[in-house]
Write an enzyme that holds these catalytic residues in place. Structure first.
Site, PDB file in Angstrom:
ATOM      1  N   ASP A 255       0.822  -1.204   0.000  1.00 35.48           N
ATOM      2  CA  ASP A 255       0.000   0.000   0.000  1.00 35.48           C
ATOM      3  C   ASP A 255       0.864   1.267   0.000  1.00 35.48           C
ATOM      4  OD1 ASP A 255      -2.689   1.326   0.440  1.00 35.48           O
ATOM      5  OD2 ASP A 255      -1.623   2.033   2.225  1.00 35.48           O
ATOM      6  N   GLU A 292       1.583  -0.121  -4.912  1.00 32.17           N
ATOM      7  CA  GLU A 292       0.722   1.023  -5.190  1.00 32.17           C
ATOM      8  C   GLU A 292       1.617   2.250  -5.071  1.00 32.17           C
ATOM      9  OE1 GLU A 292      -3.239   3.429  -3.650  1.00 32.17           O
ATOM     10  OE2 GLU A 292      -1.915   2.455  -2.222  1.00 32.17           O
TER      11      GLU A 292
END
Length: 598
Positions: A255, A292
């Protein structure tokens, strides 16, 4: 189960006491012994699981920073877990796509808590056959690390080594992965290393886990390059390797890696990449890292041997934004540049931006970003980098759930428009990713929800959410209350609607697109340099060609002919009315045809 010594890193503590007991018994206190490097140890007697918590210098009892299980919530004691006790049945598993890994595959992002009404890993197993029939290669789970309350997205977790007890705890994750492998599905786990959530976050009491110099939009940044950061880096890397080794996970989605602020001589991601590669060699199967990243820089997926960070692949939000604007016409916030006519892209409109991102990966590749107020990104050489290194998608948890009402794109566009978007990204040179329910045009939203037990925290989330969207014209009563259990319940997929109109038609269309992706070598390729795009901004037709196969789409609402240079062709799949005409195909509004030229 033989319990290993309990160990905890607390470099500044003078004394550490562990309170431990078999589940259901009253805990007793034991003084821990100091070890090298700021570690403390205690060896329990007997077998079986153990509930335990640490007291540093007489303070409150706290759960283990490396807790494998939090059956009593994030504030309660930890529980030991013997990961080696599970009887795996996947000895012959070579990895997703027969050892091909994530690259070029079809990824399916899902949230365990809303994938089924029960919201557990075991309940999710019951629907794996649907994913197999769809043609999915990897199931990507949104974070399962323990977080406050029973329902939430998981990005506010505070125990990254644990598995949320409401999902079934660590035994359920092992059962889920084993079942996926038996069905031919890989598993990608979303992990969050850039920050921790607001409740149950006790790491700072144990040591310098957080940076004194960096913040993230979600709280204090993790200490990756300050004093004593070596153990914090090991805490991150050991966590990642544990999912691969003990839970047989095939990939990790990392993330917001742009928030991993690392000023050391070697970035954490490069170190993690090399250790993951070594473990993959040891285990004899591919292990992938998917980032990401907001940086728009192919250095993320450049091998460490060539000075890169070594990620297998990265999400590509620019493709999403370009598709979203071309289909919906939305131009607010970060969508502004993707409509064209700005300093980022003065050359044309939304279809020209879409063509730019499909052929060159990013819109912002050293160009001005209006949203950020500065130039952003770096260009990608399509001759040097495979499109498989980037994930393309029409929807994600962010791009749905971070909207005011959690409305899917299907709530604002026609089925034909969705079919156009799906055909473009699923038949593109990029690794494809679907968001759960997208394939059948699910009627349910995916809203932002929490279940914090602290009233003040719940109110802060509620009021903050309403303030955020009030600035965009939404009234307070229009924004769902994240703390209301009905908000989560409204987001649960309705599996009973699959056979109904129009859901069944969309599902059949997605299945056919993925079948073409699997069986046609020209479509399966990640060769960006071979991708050709033609379009007419005024008429709003768009053609994406890959070798002999072309996606011919009418973004406009009225029927019109789309030129195909007089070639003969056969239709592989279509949506809406289309017919052959001299020199092209006539498409009704929001119709498309995927054709092979003869």
């Amino acid at each position: 189960m033989t319990v290993s010594p309990l160990r905890v890193w607390a470099p500044s503590a003078d004394t550490v006491v562990v309170e431990a007991a078999r589940p259901g018994d009253q805990p007793t206190a034991h003084r821990m012994t100091p070890a090298d490097g700021g570690w403390w140890e205690w060896r329990p007697e007997g077998d079986g699981p153990l509930d335990y918590a640490f007291r540093l210098d007489g303070g409150e009892a706290r759960p283990d920073p490396r807790s494998p299980w939090q059956p009593h919530g994030v504030h309660g004691p930890s529980r030991t877990f013997d990961a080696s006790a599970f009887e795996w049945t996947d000895a012959g598993w070579a990895g997703p796509r027969g050892g091909g890994g994530v690259l070029g595959g079809v990824v399916y992002e899902l949230h365990i808590g809303t994938f089924t009404a029960a919201g557990t890993l075991d309940a999710a197993v019951e629907h794996l056959s649907h994913l197999v029939d769809l043609g999915v290669d990897l199931v990507e789970l949104m974070p399962v690390g323990a977080f406050g309350g029973t329902h939430g997205w998981g990005y506010d977790g505070v125990q990254p080594f644990a598995v949320q007890d409401a999902y079934g705890g660590p035994p359920a994750l092992q059962r889920f992965v084993d079942a996926c492998h038996a069905a031919g599905l890989g598993v990608c786990l979303d992990v969050v290393y850039n920050h921790l959530g607001p409740t149950g976050n006790y790491l700072a009491e144990f040591g310098p886990y957080f940076s004194t110099e960096h913040e993230t939009p979600w709280g204090r940044a993790v200490n990756l390059s300050g004093d004593d950061s070596h153990e914090v880096r090991r805490w991150v890397i050991d966590n990642a390797l544990r999912w691969f080794r003990d839970f047989h996970v095939d990939a990790l989605r990392l993330d917001a890696v742009h928030a991993l602020r690392d000023a050391s001589g070697r970035h954490l991601l490069a170190e993690l990449s090399d250790e993951t590669a070594a473990l993959a060699h040891e285990l004899g199967r591919p292990l992938d890292l998917v980032a990401e990243s907001d940086l728009n820089d192919a250095v993320m997926v450049t091998p460490t041997s060539r000075g890169g960070l070594g990620m297998t692949a990265q999400w590509d939000d620019d493709i999403h934004h370009a598709l979203h604007v071309a289909l919906t016409g939305e131009t607010s916030g970060y969508y502004t540049d993707f409509a064209g006519g700005t300093r980022a892209w003065p050359e044309g409109g939304a279809l020209s931006v879409l063509a730019k991102t499909l052929t060159e990966v990013f819109l912002h590749d050293g160009r001005m970003s209006t949203f950020r107020g500065r130039t952003w990104g770096r260009p990608v050489d399509p001759e040097a980098v495979s499109g498989h290194r980037f994930l393309a998608y029409l929807q994600t948890h962010d791009q749905v759930g971070n909207r005011a009402t959690g409305d899917r794109i299907s709530a604002s566009i026609t089925p034909g428009q969705q079919a156009i978007g799906a055909a473009i990204y699923l038949l593109s040179p990029y690794t494809a990713m679907l968001f759960m329910g997208e394939e059948w045009r699910a009627s349910t939203p995916f809203q932002f929800f929490t279940s914090f037990e602290e009233d003040d925290l719940g109110e802060a989330v509620r009021s903050g959410r309403r303030r955020e969207f009030a600035a965009h014209g939404w009234s307070a009563d229009e924004v769902p209350d994240p703390q209301d259990p009905r908000t989560r319940d409204a987001s649960v997929l309705r599996w009973d609607e699959l056979p109904e109109h129009p859901h069944a038609e969309m599902l059949a269309f997605y299945r056919r697109l993925i079948e073409i992706r699997r069986t046609e070598p020209e479509i399966a390729s990640g060769d960006l340099s071979a991708l050709q795009v033609r379009f007419d901004e005024a008429s709003r037709w768009f053609v994406m060609r890959r070798g002999s196969i072309a996606v011919v789409a009418n973004f406009g609402s009225g029927g019109q002919p789309v030129p195909l240079h007089g070639e003969a062709w056969e239709t592989l799949v279509g949506w809406g009315e289309h017919r052959t005409e001299t020199g092209g195909i006539h498409l009704e509004g929001h119709a498309l045809a995927v054709v092979r030229t003869l």
